[in-house]
Design a protein around this motif. Structure first.
Motif, PDB file in Angstrom:
ATOM      1  N   THR A   9     -20.902 -38.253 -23.186  1.00  0.00           N
ATOM      2  CA  THR A   9     -20.148 -38.012 -24.422  1.00  0.00           C
ATOM      3  C   THR A   9     -20.994 -38.114 -25.691  1.00  0.00           C
ATOM      4  O   THR A   9     -20.573 -37.630 -26.747  1.00  0.00           O
ATOM      5  CB  THR A   9     -18.994 -39.025 -24.555  1.00  0.00           C
ATOM      6  N   GLY A  10     -22.150 -38.758 -25.605  1.00  0.00           N
ATOM      7  CA  GLY A  10     -22.952 -38.976 -26.800  1.00  0.00           C
ATOM      8  C   GLY A  10     -22.465 -40.124 -27.660  1.00  0.00           C
ATOM      9  O   GLY A  10     -22.946 -40.332 -28.784  1.00  0.00           O
ATOM     10  N   VAL A  11     -21.529 -40.902 -27.137  1.00  0.00           N
ATOM     11  CA  VAL A  11     -20.964 -42.027 -27.877  1.00  0.00           C
ATOM     12  C   VAL A  11     -21.933 -43.213 -27.875  1.00  0.00           C
ATOM     13  O   VAL A  11     -22.477 -43.571 -26.832  1.00  0.00           O
ATOM     14  CB  VAL A  11     -19.612 -42.452 -27.255  1.00  0.00           C
ATOM     15  N   GLU A  12     -22.149 -43.813 -29.036  1.00  0.00           N
ATOM     16  CA  GLU A  12     -22.929 -45.042 -29.129  1.00  0.00           C
ATOM     17  C   GLU A  12     -21.982 -46.228 -29.015  1.00  0.00           C
ATOM     18  O   GLU A  12     -20.883 -46.202 -29.580  1.00  0.00           O
ATOM     19  CB  GLU A  12     -23.670 -45.110 -30.464  1.00  0.00           C
ATOM     20  N   TYR A  13     -22.394 -47.257 -28.267  1.00  0.00           N
ATOM     21  CA  TYR A  13     -21.537 -48.416 -28.110  1.00  0.00           C
ATOM     22  C   TYR A  13     -22.377 -49.681 -28.006  1.00  0.00           C
ATOM     23  O   TYR A  13     -23.589 -49.619 -27.767  1.00  0.00           O
ATOM     24  CB  TYR A  13     -20.654 -48.274 -26.861  1.00  0.00           C
ATOM     25  N   LEU A  14     -21.734 -50.824 -28.183  1.00  0.00           N
ATOM     26  CA  LEU A  14     -22.398 -52.111 -28.031  1.00  0.00           C
ATOM     27  C   LEU A  14     -21.994 -52.714 -26.696  1.00  0.00           C
ATOM     28  O   LEU A  14     -20.804 -52.938 -26.446  1.00  0.00           O
ATOM     29  CB  LEU A  14     -22.007 -53.059 -29.170  1.00  0.00           C
ATOM     30  N   HIS A  15     -22.982 -52.959 -25.832  1.00  0.00           N
ATOM     31  CA  HIS A  15     -22.703 -53.549 -24.527  1.00  0.00           C
ATOM     32  C   HIS A  15     -22.560 -55.061 -24.664  1.00  0.00           C
ATOM     33  O   HIS A  15     -23.432 -55.733 -25.217  1.00  0.00           O
ATOM     34  CB  HIS A  15     -23.851 -53.221 -23.557  1.00  0.00           C
ATOM     35  N   VAL A  16     -21.442 -55.595 -24.123  1.00  0.00           N
ATOM     36  CA  VAL A  16     -21.187 -57.040 -24.171  1.00  0.00           C
ATOM     37  C   VAL A  16     -21.084 -57.545 -22.731  1.00  0.00           C
ATOM     38  O   VAL A  16     -20.034 -57.419 -22.091  1.00  0.00           O
ATOM     39  CB  VAL A  16     -19.894 -57.367 -24.942  1.00  0.00           C
ATOM     40  N   PRO A  17     -22.183 -58.103 -22.188  1.00  0.00           N
ATOM     41  CA  PRO A  17     -22.163 -58.572 -20.796  1.00  0.00           C
ATOM     42  C   PRO A  17     -21.548 -59.955 -20.656  1.00  0.00           C
ATOM     43  O   PRO A  17     -21.710 -60.812 -21.525  1.00  0.00           O
ATOM     44  CB  PRO A  17     -23.647 -58.599 -20.426  1.00  0.00           C
ATOM     45  N   TYR A  18     -20.835 -60.154 -19.547  1.00  0.00           N
ATOM     46  CA  TYR A  18     -20.233 -61.453 -19.231  1.00  0.00           C
ATOM     47  C   TYR A  18     -20.711 -61.904 -17.855  1.00  0.00           C
ATOM     48  O   TYR A  18     -21.290 -61.131 -17.099  1.00  0.00           O
ATOM     49  CB  TYR A  18     -18.704 -61.362 -19.245  1.00  0.00           C
ATOM     50  N   LYS A  19     -20.430 -63.152 -17.529  1.00  0.00           N
ATOM     51  CA  LYS A  19     -20.776 -63.675 -16.207  1.00  0.00           C
ATOM     52  C   LYS A  19     -19.589 -63.501 -15.270  1.00  0.00           C
ATOM     53  O   LYS A  19     -18.923 -64.456 -14.893  1.00  0.00           O
ATOM     54  CB  LYS A  19     -21.184 -65.148 -16.306  1.00  0.00           C
ATOM     55  N   GLY A  20     -19.295 -62.252 -14.948  1.00  0.00           N
ATOM     56  CA  GLY A  20     -18.202 -61.969 -14.029  1.00  0.00           C
ATOM     57  C   GLY A  20     -17.141 -61.071 -14.633  1.00  0.00           C
ATOM     58  O   GLY A  20     -17.021 -60.953 -15.864  1.00  0.00           O
ATOM     59  N   ALA A  21     -16.370 -60.432 -13.745  1.00  0.00           N
ATOM     60  CA  ALA A  21     -15.330 -59.496 -14.187  1.00  0.00           C
ATOM     61  C   ALA A  21     -14.163 -60.207 -14.858  1.00  0.00           C
ATOM     62  O   ALA A  21     -13.555 -59.667 -15.793  1.00  0.00           O
ATOM     63  CB  ALA A  21     -14.827 -58.691 -12.990  1.00  0.00           C
ATOM     64  N   GLY A  22     -13.841 -61.433 -14.403  1.00  0.00           N
ATOM     65  CA  GLY A  22     -12.717 -62.176 -14.974  1.00  0.00           C
ATOM     66  C   GLY A  22     -12.891 -62.470 -16.451  1.00  0.00           C
ATOM     67  O   GLY A  22     -12.021 -62.115 -17.271  1.00  0.00           O
ATOM     68  N   PRO A  23     -13.994 -63.115 -16.845  1.00  0.00           N
ATOM     69  CA  PRO A  23     -14.211 -63.384 -18.275  1.00  0.00           C
ATOM     70  C   PRO A  23     -14.266 -62.111 -19.113  1.00  0.00           C
ATOM     71  O   PRO A  23     -13.808 -62.093 -20.258  1.00  0.00           O
ATOM     72  CB  PRO A  23     -15.560 -64.113 -18.285  1.00  0.00           C
ATOM     73  N   ALA A  24     -14.840 -61.034 -18.543  1.00  0.00           N
ATOM     74  CA  ALA A  24     -14.909 -59.771 -19.283  1.00  0.00           C
ATOM     75  C   ALA A  24     -13.511 -59.232 -19.564  1.00  0.00           C
ATOM     76  O   ALA A  24     -13.201 -58.820 -20.690  1.00  0.00           O
ATOM     77  CB  ALA A  24     -15.720 -58.743 -18.487  1.00  0.00           C
ATOM     78  N   MET A  25     -12.656 -59.243 -18.554  1.00  0.00           N
ATOM     79  CA  MET A  25     -11.288 -58.760 -18.743  1.00  0.00           C
ATOM     80  C   MET A  25     -10.518 -59.655 -19.711  1.00  0.00           C
ATOM     81  O   MET A  25      -9.742 -59.164 -20.559  1.00  0.00           O
ATOM     82  CB  MET A  25     -10.559 -58.680 -17.400  1.00  0.00           C
ATOM     83  N   ASN A  26     -10.725 -60.959 -19.628  1.00  0.00           N
ATOM     84  CA  ASN A  26     -10.020 -61.882 -20.535  1.00  0.00           C
ATOM     85  C   ASN A  26     -10.303 -61.562 -21.999  1.00  0.00           C
ATOM     86  O   ASN A  26      -9.405 -61.606 -22.845  1.00  0.00           O
ATOM     87  CB  ASN A  26     -10.413 -63.330 -20.231  1.00  0.00           C
ATOM     88  N   ASP A  27     -11.551 -61.212 -22.309  1.00  0.00           N
ATOM     89  CA  ASP A  27     -11.897 -60.918 -23.700  1.00  0.00           C
ATOM     90  C   ASP A  27     -11.440 -59.529 -24.129  1.00  0.00           C
ATOM     91  O   ASP A  27     -11.247 -59.284 -25.320  1.00  0.00           O
ATOM     92  CB  ASP A  27     -13.399 -61.093 -23.932  1.00  0.00           C
ATOM     93  N   VAL A  28     -11.245 -58.626 -23.172  1.00  0.00           N
ATOM     94  CA  VAL A  28     -10.617 -57.346 -23.509  1.00  0.00           C
ATOM     95  C   VAL A  28      -9.147 -57.596 -23.859  1.00  0.00           C
ATOM     96  O   VAL A  28      -8.632 -57.077 -24.861  1.00  0.00           O
ATOM     97  CB  VAL A  28     -10.722 -56.337 -22.349  1.00  0.00           C
ATOM     98  N   SER A  43     -22.092 -52.305 -11.993  1.00  0.00           N
ATOM     99  CA  SER A  43     -21.463 -50.983 -12.054  1.00  0.00           C
ATOM    100  C   SER A  43     -20.657 -50.761 -13.338  1.00  0.00           C
ATOM    101  O   SER A  43     -20.687 -49.641 -13.876  1.00  0.00           O
ATOM    102  CB  SER A  43     -20.595 -50.735 -10.823  1.00  0.00           C
ATOM    103  N   PRO A  44     -19.936 -51.771 -13.900  1.00  0.00           N
ATOM    104  CA  PRO A  44     -19.252 -51.515 -15.171  1.00  0.00           C
ATOM    105  C   PRO A  44     -20.217 -51.183 -16.308  1.00  0.00           C
ATOM    106  O   PRO A  44     -19.912 -50.347 -17.162  1.00  0.00           O
ATOM    107  CB  PRO A  44     -18.511 -52.831 -15.435  1.00  0.00           C
ATOM    108  N   HIS A  45     -21.374 -51.844 -16.316  1.00  0.00           N
ATOM    109  CA  HIS A  45     -22.390 -51.550 -17.329  1.00  0.00           C
ATOM    110  C   HIS A  45     -22.929 -50.134 -17.153  1.00  0.00           C
ATOM    111  O   HIS A  45     -23.008 -49.357 -18.117  1.00  0.00           O
ATOM    112  CB  HIS A  45     -23.533 -52.573 -17.214  1.00  0.00           C
ATOM    113  N   LEU A  46     -23.281 -49.777 -15.914  1.00  0.00           N
ATOM    114  CA  LEU A  46     -23.833 -48.439 -15.667  1.00  0.00           C
ATOM    115  C   LEU A  46     -22.781 -47.356 -15.896  1.00  0.00           C
ATOM    116  O   LEU A  46     -23.115 -46.243 -16.330  1.00  0.00           O
ATOM    117  CB  LEU A  46     -24.391 -48.353 -14.252  1.00  0.00           C
TER     118      LEU A  46
END
Length: 332
Positions: A184-203, A172-175
């Motif tokens: 919005t028409g915004v272009e972005y780079l998707h950075v997938p992680y193995k779980g919500a925890g690691p993703a938040m840590n890198d933010v 769901s975060p990716h979608l």
């Protein structure tokens, strides 16, 4: 004297047998319901212990078993974006002794996976939605944008440089990020992680600039000032974040994204048994302790009827198919 059976008499006997079978079937279902439950019930969860879905399952299950008079055993079957658990639940005997804690994955996965072995609507009967928790667009504190409009402006001035983290491709975060791109028409780079925890840590660390996070998971970091919220993807502002606008207030129309979960049973479960399960679930969800626990996690308690839950599922399946098709998100 031997009596010879004519063709018409044979057909008559067969018709009577069929009639008796149909007449007895409802009585059999009622009898099953009268004795239900006579043994422990298993609730299949497609995520590991201690995760958000697991916590909801254990809280609700503990309240339901008090009403039903039998233990509800949580069976964690993580993997495959919850498809392993969903497939097992869909194949289970439809006797009321297998429940499935479905999530938003069961609305997204049919649109992104090409090899599913279950159908969300055809293989399950909805019982009730248990909770919803809206997504929040958050960014690292060092990111220059303070509002959604500023983020869009920055991203368009730096095409392809905006990085948004997710808990994994097709989740769901990716979608949600793909929906943001569509709106919005915004272009972005998707950075997938193995779980919500690691993703938040890198933010938090500034490795990626931001991402869409479930309010339940993001609220502690937001309140601690470790990450900056730009907008919530809900119809109304969150009580815990009264100063954070909704996406609509931030200028993004038709943008509501929330993680959710809800109880389902295998197709073919007798209606009287489903009625008992539904009653127990709705009573559990009205329990003050459940309401307090959910609200403390920025989640809204469910408790809708099976018909309302089915209508919600149909709308979710349609929405995420539209997003996945437009973004060409596919997982083999």
């Amino acid at each position: 004297m031997r009596k010879t059976l004519t063709k018409s008499s044979v057909l008559g006997i067969a018709a009577s047998a069929v009639t008796m079978t149909f007449a007895l079937t409802p009585l059999s279902a009622v009898a099953q319901a009268d004795n239900y439950p006579a043994k422990p019930i298993h609730m299949i969860v497609g995520y590991p212990p201690s995760g958000a879905t697991d916590i909801v399952a254990r809280l609700v299950g503990a309240k339901m078993e008090k009403h039903l008079g039998q233990p509800i055993v949580i069976d964690n079957k993580p993997g495959g974006g919850s498809n392993i658990a969903a497939s097992e639940a869909a194949r289970a005997k439809p006797d009321g002794y297998t429940l499935f804690m479905a999530t938003i994955a069961q609305a997204i996965n049919p649109a992104v996976y090409s090899n599913l072995t279950y159908d969300t609507l055809k293989d399950f009967e909805p019982i009730t939605q248990t909770m919803t928790s809206p997504s929040i667009l958050v960014v690292n504190n060092d990111f220059p944008a303070k509002t959604v409009a500023e983020l869009v402006e920055w991203a368009k001035a730096h095409p392809g440089e905006l990085t948004l983290a997710s808990s994994g491709a097709g989740g769901s975060p990716h979608l949600a990020a793909e929906l943001f791109k569509l709106r919005t028409g915004v272009e972005y780079l998707h950075v997938p992680y193995k779980g919500a925890g690691p993703a938040m840590n890198d933010v938090l660390a500034g490795v990626v600039m931001g991402g869409f996070k479930t309010a339940t998971a993001a609220l502690p970091q937001i309140k601690a000032g470790m990450v900056r919220p730009l907008a919530v993807a809900s119809a109304e502002r969150l009580k815990d974040l009264p100063d954070v606008p909704t996406m609509q207030e931030a200028g993004i129309q038709d943008f509501q994204v929330a993680s959710w979960n809800g109880l389902m049973v295998p197709k073919g479960t007798p209606q009287p048994i489903m009625d008992k399960i539904t009653e127990a679930a709705i009573i559990a969800l009205k329990d003050p302790e459940i309401v307090e626990q959910f609200e403390s996690r920025a989640a809204t308690v469910g408790g809708e009827s099976p018909e309302e839950f089915r209508a919600f599922l149909e709308k979710q399946l349609s929405t995420w198919k539209e997003v996945a098709d437009a973004a060409n998100v596919r997982i083999n």
